[in-house]
Scaffold this active site. Sequence first.
Site, short mmCIF file in Angstrom:
data_model
loop_
_atom_site.label_atom_id
_atom_site.label_comp_id
_atom_site.label_asym_id
_atom_site.label_seq_id
_atom_site.Cartn_x
_atom_site.Cartn_y
_atom_site.Cartn_z
N HIS A 270 0.86 -1.19 0.00
CA HIS A 270 0.00 0.00 0.00
C HIS A 270 0.90 1.23 0.00
O HIS A 270 1.94 1.25 0.66
CB HIS A 270 -0.87 0.00 1.27
CG HIS A 270 -1.33 1.38 1.67
ND1 HIS A 270 -0.71 2.11 2.67
CD2 HIS A 270 -2.31 2.17 1.18
CE1 HIS A 270 -1.32 3.28 2.79
NE2 HIS A 270 -2.28 3.34 1.90
N ARG B 74 -0.22 12.54 -0.22
CA ARG B 74 -1.30 13.51 -0.37
C ARG B 74 -0.91 14.89 0.12
O ARG B 74 0.02 15.06 0.93
CB ARG B 74 -2.53 13.01 0.39
CG ARG B 74 -2.27 12.75 1.85
CD ARG B 74 -3.36 11.96 2.55
NE ARG B 74 -3.03 11.76 3.95
CZ ARG B 74 -2.24 10.79 4.40
NH1 ARG B 74 -1.72 9.92 3.56
NH2 ARG B 74 -1.96 10.68 5.68
N ASN C 270 0.48 5.83 -0.29
CA ASN C 270 -0.41 6.97 -0.42
C ASN C 270 0.40 8.23 -0.18
O ASN C 270 1.17 8.28 0.78
CB ASN C 270 -1.53 6.82 0.64
CG ASN C 270 -2.34 8.08 0.82
OD1 ASN C 270 -1.90 9.04 1.45
ND2 ASN C 270 -3.52 8.08 0.28
#
Length: 373
Positions: free
Chosen positions: A177, A181, A179
């Site tokens: 995973h 942002r 991510n």
Amino acid sequence: GALGGLGLALGLWRRQTALAAAREAGGEEQEQEQEQEQDQQDGEPRVRFMAPPVSGLRELRRRRRELRSRMELLIMETQAEVCRALAALDPGASFAVDTWERKEGGGGISCVLQDGEVFEKAGVNVSVVSGLLSEEAARQMRSRGKALKAKDGKLPFCAMGVSSVIHPKNPHVPTMHFNYRYFEIEEADGTKKWWFGGGTDLTPTYLNEEDAIHFHKTLKEACDKHDLKLYPKYKKWCDDYFYIKHRGERRGIGGIFFDDLDSPSKEEVFQFVKSCAKAVVPCYIPIVKKHRHDSFTPEEKLWQQLRRGRYVEFNLVYDRGTKFGLLTPGSRIESILMSLPLTARWEYMHTPPESSKEAEILEVLRNPKDWVH
């Protein structure tokens, strides 16, 4: 010299003519191709995106010096790099590219590969959204110590990020995973608060120490380029964040995780996030290549299904991004729940035998290890 100047002028004229023609054709995609070809000629290679950017390429070019535009280009490039690297390992499968709009402002691009030979489900999403923060979402942020001053109860915000979860079929290939942002909020007096967040982490079904070391070393190198204190700090943060309290174990063997990052400066934090995003392919793809053809037993597949059940538990009960998405009006549920595997299993009171390979991974999930020293 004069000939060189003429060649340069001719080149610029050709570029402008080609871009004007692309614009007239009304095709963002043609314009994107023209821009990317030109970038390559300028010695600034760009990855071809999976779809035209949410804000439009023309707008991003116009505001190319603004951090928001640079971040949107970075997440688009990261999405394309990761999708192409995964697709190259699973030749029979392809990514469905789904562009969506949010009536409250913004939209996104979801790229999902399902039921391939190597990947059961691999999703790489980009979202660029703006609007007013819901009271619930604002409350969640204040609970993290953010003193947000709303105007008439309204908080304009802009959020963008790239997010991915990869669930392979083979139990010897770990789930991964990542991510990254960026968030911006405008307060009552017009001042803008901004911060970055993100991370990359690995969730193996079975422990392979060599893979764990490779994964952590690659992330450490990305962090070390900026500050030697970052990797140990964000590695610990990752171990603490992906903790399934009701099980007393971590979701996986960690990696790095950070949130609310707003110093030393916008530019320095952006460059750090960029290094982390660029480390995704090298930290994970070699592990997939190494194990995608490993043989496995039905018992090993069963254990993978049970571990995936834990993954689902963490994402639905604790994950901050999932919670924020579910609390944001007009958010796209399909994209938020893309992180869930196609298949998982919950057995009553399942306990692996002592000294088994299954017990070995549980030990590491209960007591995180230092993989790089």
